[in-house]
Design a protein around this motif. Structure first.
Motif, PDB file in Angstrom:
ATOM      1  N   LEU A 125      14.823  12.042  -2.112  1.00 62.19           N
ATOM      2  CA  LEU A 125      14.348  12.958  -1.399  1.00 62.19           C
ATOM      3  C   LEU A 125      12.872  12.927  -1.446  1.00 62.19           C
ATOM      4  CD1 LEU A 125      14.322  15.637  -0.087  1.00 62.19           C
ATOM      5  CD2 LEU A 125      14.450  16.710  -2.252  1.00 62.19           C
ATOM      6  N   SER A 126      12.189  12.448  -2.630  1.00 62.38           N
ATOM      7  CA  SER A 126      10.843  12.282  -2.658  1.00 62.38           C
ATOM      8  C   SER A 126      10.375  11.139  -1.601  1.00 62.38           C
ATOM      9  CB  SER A 126      10.554  11.902  -3.899  1.00 62.38           C
ATOM     10  OG  SER A 126      10.866  12.781  -4.951  1.00 62.38           O
ATOM     11  N   MET A 129       0.858  -1.324  -0.056  1.00 64.65           N
ATOM     12  CA  MET A 129      -0.083  -0.246   0.096  1.00 64.65           C
ATOM     13  C   MET A 129       0.905   1.227   0.058  1.00 64.65           C
ATOM     14  SD  MET A 129      -3.572  -0.572   0.196  1.00 64.65           S
ATOM     15  CE  MET A 129      -4.154   0.647   1.644  1.00 64.65           C
ATOM     16  N   CYS A 130       2.067   1.198   0.880  1.00 63.46           N
ATOM     17  CA  CYS A 130       2.747   2.428   0.652  1.00 63.46           C
ATOM     18  C   CYS A 130       3.588   2.512  -0.360  1.00 63.46           C
ATOM     19  CB  CYS A 130       3.665   2.230   1.952  1.00 63.46           C
ATOM     20  SG  CYS A 130       4.680   3.915   2.510  1.00 63.46           S
ATOM     21  N   LEU A 131       4.011   1.596  -1.030  1.00 62.02           N
ATOM     22  CA  LEU A 131       4.507   1.518  -2.279  1.00 62.02           C
ATOM     23  C   LEU A 131       3.535   2.146  -3.282  1.00 62.02           C
ATOM     24  CD1 LEU A 131       6.974   1.005  -4.391  1.00 62.02           C
ATOM     25  CD2 LEU A 131       5.903  -1.232  -4.563  1.00 62.02           C
ATOM     26  N   VAL A 171       2.005   9.576  -5.833  1.00 66.69           N
ATOM     27  CA  VAL A 171       2.349  10.758  -5.533  1.00 66.69           C
ATOM     28  C   VAL A 171       3.458  11.248  -6.664  1.00 66.69           C
ATOM     29  CG1 VAL A 171       3.232  12.278  -3.962  1.00 66.69           C
ATOM     30  CG2 VAL A 171       1.544  10.624  -3.285  1.00 66.69           C
ATOM     31  N   TYR A 172       4.667  10.332  -6.581  1.00 67.00           N
ATOM     32  CA  TYR A 172       5.816  10.868  -7.167  1.00 67.00           C
ATOM     33  C   TYR A 172       6.386  10.111  -8.421  1.00 67.00           C
ATOM     34  CZ  TYR A 172       6.550  12.955  -2.618  1.00 67.00           C
ATOM     35  OH  TYR A 172       6.383  13.430  -1.474  1.00 67.00           O
ATOM     36  N   ASP A 173       5.496   9.037  -8.919  1.00 70.67           N
ATOM     37  CA  ASP A 173       5.613   8.409 -10.159  1.00 70.67           C
ATOM     38  C   ASP A 173       4.505   7.718 -10.706  1.00 70.67           C
ATOM     39  OD1 ASP A 173       7.008   7.220 -12.273  1.00 70.67           O
ATOM     40  OD2 ASP A 173       7.496   5.281 -11.068  1.00 70.67           O
ATOM     41  N   GLN A 183      -1.797  14.973  -5.074  1.00 72.34           N
ATOM     42  CA  GLN A 183      -2.423  13.768  -5.401  1.00 72.34           C
ATOM     43  C   GLN A 183      -3.747  13.462  -4.980  1.00 72.34           C
ATOM     44  OE1 GLN A 183      -2.853  10.650  -3.391  1.00 72.34           O
ATOM     45  NE2 GLN A 183      -3.025   9.309  -5.121  1.00 72.34           N
ATOM     46  N   LEU A 184      -4.312  14.011  -4.108  1.00 75.02           N
ATOM     47  CA  LEU A 184      -5.663  14.022  -3.713  1.00 75.02           C
ATOM     48  C   LEU A 184      -6.422  15.090  -4.261  1.00 75.02           C
ATOM     49  CD1 LEU A 184      -4.890  13.967   0.321  1.00 75.02           C
ATOM     50  CD2 LEU A 184      -5.394  12.010  -1.196  1.00 75.02           C
ATOM     51  N   GLY A 185      -6.140  15.833  -5.346  1.00 73.08           N
ATOM     52  CA  GLY A 185      -6.846  16.700  -5.921  1.00 73.08           C
ATOM     53  C   GLY A 185      -7.088  18.127  -5.209  1.00 73.08           C
TER      54      GLY A 185
END
Length: 1225
Positions: free
Chosen positions: A737-738, A717-719, A725-727, A787-789
């Motif tokens: 850093l991300s 889930m975290c992946l 978010v970042y990819d 990512q949440l809009g």
């Protein structure tokens, strides 16, 4: 279960689901227990399996409450339903699962008991084996210490005594070997279901070594007995032979004297009698020849044993005397024969004798040639050596005969007068007697010379052949020893290889151990390579002109090389399989994450290691985990929260709990990051690195919170969230850093500790940070709400204004330090305000306030508590406040204070004073002095872009890097949409600046209804402003401009599509005109082999046109989708503007309208954050409370001053009016 029963008893569905899950788990557990095999005799492997069995048993016991709950639920269902069929089914299933539980538990217990017994038996066997190997080692050492057999009585007796003592020790050692073998047989019999190859191999080695030891002892015993018998018999045989020799010498002397009497040779009868006696003598000599040779050989052996002693000297004399007498006897025998044959026919007899000798020499020479060539293997050469030794003995036996014949011829030629030779030719001849004698002499002399030459030649050839045989024996023995040694080593290596289990049968946790064992094994067999090379070198020395190796030896050498190559290939293949299994199933693989999803879902991996998920029911795939999809869907419930900062924070809080990051401390996160050496923040991380780091984090959390953390699910889930978010393009890489920003932002820590850590990641070694580095940090941070809009409510995705704001706060220094950054972050800048709100949301979750909500009447209030600073004893719970509900007589623009923890008496008194003060203030004061709970930043259209295209390469797609001008290119659809959204945000944030000169741009008004109110006022005043003044005008202008541009783009795309279709038709007509086969329609075109260069050009051009057409169609579809989204947003804004003005007057001027879309951008929301922006934040500051408006009375000033002096001030606050003690999540 029948569907009718499910319809009648709906609760059975949940019961069936829980029952099926527990049954499947028990079945898998039972299969795993039965499939687990251990290496019998390997204590480490058995102990590891015992530990695993203990863990499995603990897991089973931990699931015992689940079984109890299932039984309780079944009993409740049986009590609630009267359906007999349903009751029967429930009873059967409960009995079945209880039986299955007991069976699995019994299997675990019996297996555990069996493993303990196996451990005990294996320990005993290893101890017995060690003792057996110890005695076998002593036996081998004893065998190696044995000397060659000595042929003396004392030495033989001593060696025999030692052998008997050793045999006695062997009989005692037999007990150790038998104990080891019995223990091995017990292991093989009792644990045949497990891997017993190790026990079998070691037992076979012990048996083979023991058998070889006993065989050597028996052979030694037989050799000693033979040597003792030979020694005892030798002297008897020697005395007996010497006695016969004396008799033979006497007979030879008598016979020799008889042959030398006068006129004896003239009497034919006497000659025949003497010849008969000589033949009898010669027969006895021939019969004793082998006896002589045996005595001579045995005597030499005894001499070597007696070397240096007096007995040796005496024996040597006797042997020399025997040899001398033997030689004299043979010579006498030959002389007697020669003398008897010396009659009138002597010349002829000599001539025939020489011819016989020549024929015999020629025969032996042919026989010697037939022995060639040298054999190609050791047994053949040893046989050749034995044959040649017999050949040499024959030569040695013939040597006196040849010498005697030659001597007889010499004497005959010297003594025979010419007259005697005339008798050979009785008939008259023309030659004189001298000439005849001379010719006969020449003939005999020539034959004698030939015999002498051939004899010497045969001896030289024999000596040369013996030398070749000896050399071949030495070389072949070296080769055989090297091959035997290599064969032994290879057999040992192959035995170890044969003990390998199939990789598929190995436990996942043991893969690394097996890898290490195979690597050690490969290092151990490295010396075998030198041995193989040595064998090959020895084999290559046997060249065909010299020695041709036999087919057997060549086959052995080839077999050894083949076995070595097969062994190497097997090791490489084993390592490859183990590496692949370790990669696919080991701790660094993603295999353990397959359990994060349940059927019908399946976790799959793309070529770049990015996971995706397959739904086998719908036959669809998606990037998001099923649980993540459910989580996103549940976040839609929070869309009724009107304030975007709290809406975002509550979504992040729910996400944080789902990812179990609320359990992760900052120190634990830092330890995990340091453990994986994630120090280069600009370096990319691939999926495996992310999974490894996340696994380390969640493994530690599982140890601390065993029942709360499901490691595979949390890691997956975290992946999933980090990639979202970042990819978003699923390239399979994100920056370090991300990764740090995402994990640290949602971990459990003090807010300022997070700020310090994040600043440290982008600061230089000197502790300072420039604009570029700060931009990197803020960019990664803003991706979380994006990512949440919710990014539009926090200033948009352009972080340049936030960076400029920070450095303006630091007086435009080129670099800032951590203290200035923390001071700026304490002001809660608009782009980062969601993070402190998240901390307050976390702190308020368990807060219980002893107050009652004036709207929903909830008491006590759980969560946030909002107290009015306008009315006494007026409180609102968070649900009513977030939904915008108000009570009669209270306006939303009235000042309120937020509490996320229970209030103290000092805070109650302070709020009372503020309420009393605000009682005397007018509505115009609140309208003119709005307060924001965050630090606003300028819009995205102000100023130039801070980052260069090179710096922004991680922020933007490669094909659409932002230009340096704020005017975004219309070629990029996403840029255009962001451009319009930014303009909308700008208009909404600055809506009051164009309507009323008394309101500055930084004093924006939050509510759309207030916009309408000011717009109506401006219409009544007929203000001649040429620019749009109302949101309606702004929206209409934006909509018309946007529609025109989109319609133009769509028209251009349609025109380009028509041009492409026309070009395709033209190419098709040219193709048909040339008489070629017609081109298929574009979707059906497949690559074909061109028949000419022109055809190749046409096909390549058609392929490019088809690709270009596909891209244009996809782009047109994207534009149409975005157009629909913009139309829906404009429609929503128009609906808000069309609401009655009365509602605007009732609702006040502080709250924004609710939204329903998950991806909306509530740009008016950030203006409210000051109202709810801190733990005890207020609408007005302390200085305003102490400075009432001018229209109040002097008496009120005195009352307020007395109140402020009488009651204590607010506690726990710093200079900015915020709590000093920060709550952690």
């Amino acid at each position: 279960m029948p569907s009718s029963v499910l319809l009648e008893v709906p609760a059975l569905a949940d019961f069936n689901k829980a029952w099926a899950e527990l049954t499947d788990w028990l079945s898998r557990l039972d299969r795993d227990i039965k499939s687990q095999r251990v290496i019998v005799g390997d204590l480490d492997d058995i102990n590891d399996m015992i530990i695993k069995q203990k863990a499995i048993l603990q897991d089973l016991e931990q699931r015992r409450p689940q079984l109890d709950e299932l039984v309780t639920a079944a009993q409740n269902l049986k009590n609630k339903t009267s359906n007999q069929e349903a009751r029967t089914i429930i009873t059967d299933r409960i009995e079945k699962i209880q039986s299955q539980w007991d069976e699995v538990h019994g299997h675990l217990q019996s297996r555990r008991q069996q493993l303990h017994e196996m451990l005990k038996d294996s320990t005993q066997w290893l101890e017995a084996k060690q003792e057996a190997e110890q005695v076998l080692g002593q036996g081998k050492a004893k065998l190696e210490s044995w000397k060659e057999i000595s042929y003396t009585v004392e030495a033989l007796k001593k060696q025999n005594t030692d052998l008997k003592q050793f045999s006695k020790e062997i009989r005692q050692w037999q007990i150790n070997v038998d104990v080891a073998n019995d223990m091995a047989l017990k292991l093989l019999r009792d644990y045949s279901a497990d891997d017993t190859r190790k026990v079998e191999l070691m037992t076979d080695n012990i048996k083979a070594t023991w058998a070889a030891l006993n065989k050597r002892v028996c052979e030694r015993e037989a050799a000693l007995e033979s040597a003792l018998r030979m020694l005892q018999q030798f002297y008897l045989d020697l005395e007996k032979f010497l006695a016969w020799l004396t008799e033979a010498e006497t007979t030879a002397n008598v016979l020799q004297d008889a042959t030398h009497k006068e006129k004896v040779l003239e009497d034919a009868k006497t000659v025949r009698e003497l010849m008969k006696q000589w033949q009898e003598l010669q027969a006895e000599i021939d019969a004793h020849t082998d006896i002589f040779h045996n005595l001579d050989e045995n005597g030499q052996k005894i001499l070597r044993s007696l070397e240096g002693s007096e007995d040796a000297v005496l024996l040597q004399r006797r042997l020399d005397n025997m040899n001398l007498r033997w030689s004299e006897l043979r010579k006498k025998s030959l002389n007697i024969r020669s003398h008897l044959e010396a009659s009138t026919d002597q010349w002829k007899r000599l001539h025939l004798s020489l011819q016989e000798h020549l024929a015999w020499l020629q025969l032996k020479e042919d026989e010697l040639k037939q022995q060639a060539p040298i054999g190609g293997d050791l047994p053949t050469v040893q046989k050749q050596n034995d044959i040649h030794r017999a050949f040499k003995r024959e030569l040695k036996t013939k040597e006196p005969v040849i010498r005697s014949a030659l001597e007889t011829v010499r004497i005959f030629l010297v003594e025979q007068p010419a007259e005697g030779l005339e008798k050979i030719y009785p008939e008259p001849r023309e030659l004189s007697p001298e000439e005849r004698a001379h010719n006969v002499g020449k003939l005999l002399q020539r034959q004698a010379d030939e015999v002498r030459t051939e004899w010497d030649k045969l001896n030289l050839q024999s000596a040369d052949w013996q030398k070749k045989i000896d050399d071949a024996l030495e070389r072949l023995q070296g080769l055989q020893e090297a091959m035997d040694e290599l064969d032994l080593k290879l057999r040992q290596a192959e035995a170890f290889k044969g003990s390998w289990q199939p990789v598929g049968d190995l436990l996942i946790d043991s893969l690394q151990d097996h890898l290490e064992k195979v690597k050690v094994y490969r290092a151990e067999i490295v010396p075998l390579k030198e041995k193989v090379h040595h064998v090959n070198e020895l084999a290559h020395q046997f060249t065909p002109p010299d020695i041709q190796l036999s087919q057997y030896n060549l086959s052995c050498v080839e077999d050894l090389n083949t076995r070595w190559k097969v062994l190497q290939v097997a090791i490489d293949e084993r390592l490859r399989q183990l590496h692949e299994a370790h990669r696919d199933f080991g701790p660094t693989s993603q295999h353990f994450l397959t359990t994060s999803v349940q059927g019908p879902w399946e976790r799959a991996i793309s070529p770049n290691k990015v996971p995706y998920y397959i739904n086998h029911e719908t036959q669809t795939t998606c990037w998001d985990h099923p649980k993540m999809t459910e989580l996103y869907q549940s976040l839609a419930d929070l869309n009724n929260v009107r304030f975007s900062a709290y809406r975002t924070a509550m979504k992040l809080r729910r996400l944080q709990k789902a990812l179990c990051l609320d359990l992760l401390s900052l120190s634990a996160a830092c330890d995990a990051l340091d453990q994986h050496n994630l120090k280069q923040n600009d370096q990319p991380m691939d999926i495996l690195q992310i999974i490894n780091c996340l696994t380390t984090i969640y493994d530690r959390l599982e140890q601390e919170h065993n029942n709360l953390v499901n490691v595979p699910l949390c890691v997956d889930m975290c992946l999933n969230w980090l990639l979202n978010v970042y990819d978003t393009g699923r390239t399979g890489r994100i920056r370090v850093l991300s990764f740090k920003t995402g994990v640290v932002s949602l971990c459990k820590a003090h807010l300022e500790d997070k700020y310090r850590y994040l600043f440290k990641q982008v600061a230089s070694t000197t502790g300072f940070c420039d604009q570029r580095r700060l931009g990197l940090l803020l960019h990664d941070s803003i991706q979380i709400p994006r990512q949440l809009g919710e990014v539009a409510s926090f200033g948009g995705s352009n972080i340049e204004p936030s960076v400029r704001s920070c450095f303006q706060f630091a007086n435009n220094k080129p670099e800032i330090e951590a203290a200035l950054f923390l001071d700026w972050m304490r002001l809660e800048p608009q782009s980062m305000v969601w993070l402190p709100v998240l901390h307050r949301v976390a702190a308020a979750e368990t807060a219980k306030h002893q107050a009652k909500c004036n709207i929903c009447k909830e008491c006590p209030i759980i969560g946030f508590r909002y107290r009015s600073l306008k009315h006494f004893n007026y409180d609102i719970c968070q649900s009513c406040f977030f939904s915008g509900r108000v009570a009669k007589g209270h306006k939303m623009h009235y000042p309120m204070v937020e509490y996320c923890t229970p209030t103290t008496s000092g805070e109650d008194v302070r709020d009372f004073a503020k309420v009393l003060k605000n009682k005397f203030r007018t509505k115009r004061y609140f309208a003119k002095h709005p307060r924001m709970g965050y630090l606003p930043v300028q819009t995205v259209l102000e100023g130039d872009n801070m980052e260069t295209p090179v710096t922004l390469i991680n922020f933007w797609p490669v094909d659409s890097a932002p230009a340096s001008s704020p005017q975004l290119s219309h070629d990029d659809t996403h840029s255009r949409i962001e451009h319009y959204a930014s303009r909308l945000a700008e208009m909404e944030n600055t809506n009051g600046s164009y309507l009323n000169d008394s309101i500055s741009p930084n004093e924006s008004i939050d509510d759309e209804h207030l916009l309408i109110q000011h717009y109506c006022q401006s219409l009544n005043q007929e203000s001649p402003l040429s620019q749009p003044r109302s949101p309606a005008q702004i929206l209409i202008s934006l909509e018309s401009e946007e529609r025109g541009e989109l319609e133009r783009i769509l028209a251009d795309l349609e025109e380009e599509n028509r041009n492409l279709q026309a070009e395709y038709d033209r190419l098709k007509q040219q193709h048909d005109h040339k008489g070629l086969s017609p081109l298929p329609s574009p979707p059906e075109m497949m690559p074909v082999s061109p028949q000419s260069p022109r055809d190749a050009e046409l096909i390549a051009e058609a392929k490019l046109l088809r690709q270009h057409k596909g891209r244009l169609e996809a782009r047109m579809q994207i534009l149409e989708d975005h157009n629909k989204q913009l139309e829906s947003q404009l429609h929503r804004l128009r609906q808000l503007l069309e609401q009655p003005q009365a509602d605007a007057k009732v609702n006040g001027t502080t709250l924004s309208s609710p939204s329903t879309s998950l991806q909306r951008s509530d740009s008016s929301q950030p203006m409210l954050l000051r109202v709810v922006g801190s733990q005890t934040s207020e609408t007005m500051g302390e200085d305003e409370l102490l400075s009432p408006p001018q229209d109040t009375s002097t008496g009120l000033e005195e009352v307020m001053e007395q109140l402020n002096n009488s009651f204590p001030s607010s506690r726990g606050r710093n200079a900015s009016g915020k709590p000093v003690k920060e709550a952690t999540m």
